[in-house]
Structure formats: structure tokens, C-alpha cells
Write an enzyme that holds these catalytic residues in place. Structure first.
Site, PDB file in Angstrom:
ATOM      1  N   ASN A   1       9.706  -2.112 -10.810  1.00 51.04           N
ATOM      2  CA  ASN A   1       8.435  -2.384 -11.482  1.00 51.04           C
ATOM      3  C   ASN A   1       8.312  -1.417 -12.659  1.00 51.04           C
ATOM      4  OD1 ASN A   1       5.802  -2.773 -12.274  1.00 51.04           O
ATOM      5  ND2 ASN A   1       4.883  -1.893 -10.419  1.00 51.04           N
TER       6      ASN A   1
ATOM      7  N   LYS B   1       6.114  -1.316 -14.886  1.00 48.16           N
ATOM      8  CA  LYS B   1       4.714  -1.094 -15.281  1.00 48.16           C
ATOM      9  C   LYS B   1       4.583  -1.225 -16.807  1.00 48.16           C
ATOM     10  CE  LYS B   1       4.214   1.803 -11.263  1.00 48.16           C
ATOM     11  NZ  LYS B   1       3.341   2.668 -10.506  1.00 48.16           N
TER      12      LYS B   1
ATOM     13  N   HIS C   1      -0.559  -5.679  -6.806  1.00 44.22           N
ATOM     14  CA  HIS C   1      -0.202  -4.251  -6.878  1.00 44.22           C
ATOM     15  C   HIS C   1      -1.491  -3.432  -6.818  1.00 44.22           C
ATOM     16  CE1 HIS C   1       1.245  -0.431  -8.400  1.00 44.22           C
ATOM     17  NE2 HIS C   1       2.474  -0.838  -8.104  1.00 44.22           N
TER      18      HIS C   1
ATOM     19  N   GLU D   1      -2.483  -0.997  -8.434  1.00 45.12           N
ATOM     20  CA  GLU D   1      -3.078  -0.706  -9.748  1.00 45.12           C
ATOM     21  C   GLU D   1      -3.893  -1.899 -10.252  1.00 45.12           C
ATOM     22  OE1 GLU D   1       0.580   0.514 -11.613  1.00 45.12           O
ATOM     23  OE2 GLU D   1       0.619   2.270 -10.306  1.00 45.12           O
TER      24      GLU D   1
ATOM     25  N   GLU E   1       2.886  -0.657   0.165  1.00 41.23           N
ATOM     26  CA  GLU E   1       2.850   0.471  -0.761  1.00 41.23           C
ATOM     27  C   GLU E   1       1.631   1.345  -0.477  1.00 41.23           C
ATOM     28  OE1 GLU E   1       5.260  -0.461  -4.511  1.00 41.23           O
ATOM     29  OE2 GLU E   1       3.229  -1.115  -4.871  1.00 41.23           O
TER      30      GLU E   1
ATOM     31  N   GLY F   1       3.727   6.908  -7.281  1.00 40.05           N
ATOM     32  CA  GLY F   1       3.781   7.750  -8.468  1.00 40.05           C
ATOM     33  C   GLY F   1       3.374   9.195  -8.216  1.00 40.05           C
TER      34      GLY F   1
ATOM     35  N   SER G   1       7.154   6.233  -4.437  1.00 39.01           N
ATOM     36  CA  SER G   1       8.048   7.358  -4.706  1.00 39.01           C
ATOM     37  C   SER G   1       9.410   7.228  -4.019  1.00 39.01           C
ATOM     38  CB  SER G   1       7.362   8.681  -4.336  1.00 39.01           C
ATOM     39  OG  SER G   1       6.189   8.839  -5.114  1.00 39.01           O
TER      40      SER G   1
HETATM   41  C1  PEP Z   1       5.073   1.012  -7.678  1.00 40.20           C
HETATM   42  O1  PEP Z   1       4.472   1.106  -8.722  1.00 40.20           O
HETATM   43  O2  PEP Z   1       5.149  -0.078  -7.112  1.00 40.20           O
HETATM   44  C2  PEP Z   1       5.715   2.221  -7.141  1.00 40.20           C
HETATM   45  C3  PEP Z   1       6.162   2.186  -5.927  1.00 40.20           C
HETATM   46  O3  PEP Z   1       5.787   3.318  -7.992  1.00 40.20           O
HETATM   47  P1  PEP Z   1       6.605   4.675  -7.711  1.00 40.20           P
HETATM   48  O4  PEP Z   1       7.966   4.277  -7.201  1.00 40.20           O
HETATM   49  O5  PEP Z   1       6.673   5.345  -9.040  1.00 40.20           O
HETATM   50  O6  PEP Z   1       5.846   5.432  -6.694  1.00 40.20           O
END
Ligand code: PEP
Length: 253
Positions: free
Chosen positions: A9, A11, A98, A100, A170, A176, A216
């Protein structure tokens, strides 16, 4: 059959040249290193879709996805992109819900049902995201919270429709932040979600469902996470912007 999937992803990152460079590097590494048995998905911003698709070409097991789609089929919805348009650009996957999008764009469980319907109607595989914020994890009600996200968004679908959906768990506190859920925490939640899906759609659908972990994930923790029986891959944010890191995660099964 349950598939192992790693989806990147991006973003809202990378300009045109950077997106081309990243995609070319990933394509070359996957070919040169003969990576097999993993479905790999690149989910760039909309403006990259056409060029990323061209670079992917016929690379085995590498697919184009999108980070979002509209809940509407077409019409006067300025700034929106329909699932049908994405499919016409060669996208095969779309990330839906997601955290976000849920948080910054107020996407509700009901809206996400409509987006998932649009994705399915246009032959896209939804990567449906769910996950709890830190305060819910600390209160110990995370399982009920995440199960409820699935119940409200997905339990109106038919068994056949559900068989075409991929889940991504998630935990918001891990996205992040550099703070990964432990592999045991991920396994516990994935197993709970699989049995929740089984309670509505049956053991066969639940057994074949791919549940990805996101939060992460990095080359140095992916192997441990993917070793768990109910963790079928990852949705990768930050580490998907570095070709070597992303491909190492893909190779972690
Ligand atoms: C994500 O945005 O779906 C995500 C898992 O981000 P990160 O790997 O940076 O934590």
C-alpha cells in the site's frame, strides 16, 4: 484454496518517476529471484495505475490493485473513481476500509458494504481492512470490536460473494508506528476472525479465506508473522516503498 498474498500500500507517496522506478525494481527482483507461490499486489495511488500496469506486464503472480474505490457505479461524483474504471485499467484488487479512510474520511461500516459490492460487481477482489484502535486493545474488547466491523459490513453478502473477499487485520496502533503486533497477537485475532466468518458462511469459506496482517511488517518480522497458521500474508505500508524490503517480505513464506 487459501492463497498467500503480500500487498503493498503506497498510500499518498511517490511521484511518477519514483513510482516507475519502484515498480521496475520489484518486477525485476521477482523475476530474477524466481519468486513463486505468493500473490503479490501493488496498490499505488490512482494516477500511477496505468504506468504501473504497463510495467507489471505479464510478470507471473504480480497484480495491480487500488487503494480505494467509489461506492457508486458512475455519475456526478467529482473526484471519485469507480470500481469499473479500475477494472478497465487492469486492476484486480482494491483495498477497502483502510483505517486511514475510516478515520480521516469518515467511512462507515455501511459505506464499506457498498464499496465492497461495487468491487465484487466489477470483478475486483476486495482486500477488506479491519482493526482496533489502541484504547480498544487496552480495554480488552478488541475481538468483539473487529468482529463487529465484519458483521456490519460483510454479513449481508452471499457465501459466493464472501468467497471472493480477502481480509486484512490491521491493528491501528501498529500502522506506521514501528510497533508490530506480536505474531501471537496476530494469530489470536486471525483465528477469531476466521471462526467468526465460519459461524456465518461455513467452515469451507472460512478455511479458504486469506487473512493478511498489516501494521509495521518488515523483512525482519515477516517470517515470524507468516509462520502462524492463520496469517496468510501481509498488507504492507512503509516497507512497500523500498523494493528490496518489499521483495524480502514477499520471500518470507
Ligand atoms: C498500512 O498502511 O496498511 C500499513 C500496514 O502500514 P505500515 O506497514 O507502514 O504500518
Amino acid at each position: 484454496m487459501r492463497k498467500n498474498i503480500v500487498a503493498g500500500n503506497w498510500k499518498m507517496n511517490l511521484n511518477f518517476e519514483e513510482g516507475q522506478k519502484l515498480t521496475s525494481e520489484i518486477v525485476n527482483m521477482l523475476k530474477d529471484e524466481n519468486v513463486k507461490d505468493v500473490t503479490v499486489v501493488l496498490n499505488p495511488p490512482f494516477v500511477h495505475l496505468h504506468s504501473v500496469k504497463k510495467l507489471i506486464g505479464d510478470t507471473p503472480n504480480l497484480f495491480l490493485g487500488s487503494q480505494n474505490c467509489s461506492d457508486k457505479e458512475s455519475g456526478a461524483y467529482t473526484g471519485e473513481t469507480s470500481a469499473g474504471m479500475l477494472a478497465s485499467f487492469g486492476a484486480k484488487f482494491v483495498i477497502i476500509g483502510h483505517s486511514e479512510r475510516r478515520e480521516y474520511f469518515a467511512e462507515s461500516n455501511q459505506l464499506l458494504t457498498e464499496k465492497t459490492k461495487q468491487a465484487l460487481a466489477n470483478g475486483l477482489t476486495p482486500i477488506f481492512c479491519c482493526g482496533e484502535p489502541l484504547e480498544i486493545r487496552e480495554a480488552g474488547t478488541h475481538e468483539d470490536y473487529v468482529k463487529n466491523q465484519l458483521t456490519e459490513s460483510l454479513f449481508g453478502f452471499t457465501t459466493e460473494e464472501m468467497s471472493k473477499i480477502v481480509l486484512a487485520y490491521e491493528p491501528i496502533w501498529a500502522i506506521g508506528t514501528g510497533k508490530t503486533a506480536s505474531s501471537d497477537q496476530a494469530q489470536e485475532m486471525h483465528a477469531a476472525l476466521r471462526s467468526h466468518i465460519a459461524s456465518k458462511f461455513g467452515e469451507e469459506i472460512a478455511g479458504n479465506l486469506s487473512i493478511l496482517y498489516g501494521g509495521s511488517a518488515k523483512p525482519d518480522n515477516a517470517k515470524e508473522l507468516f509462520s502462524k497458521p492463520d496469517v496468510d500474508g501481509g498488507l504492507i505500508g512503509g516497507a512497500s516503498l523500498k523494493s528490496r524490503d518489499f521483495v524480502e517480505i514477499v520471500k518470507s513464506f
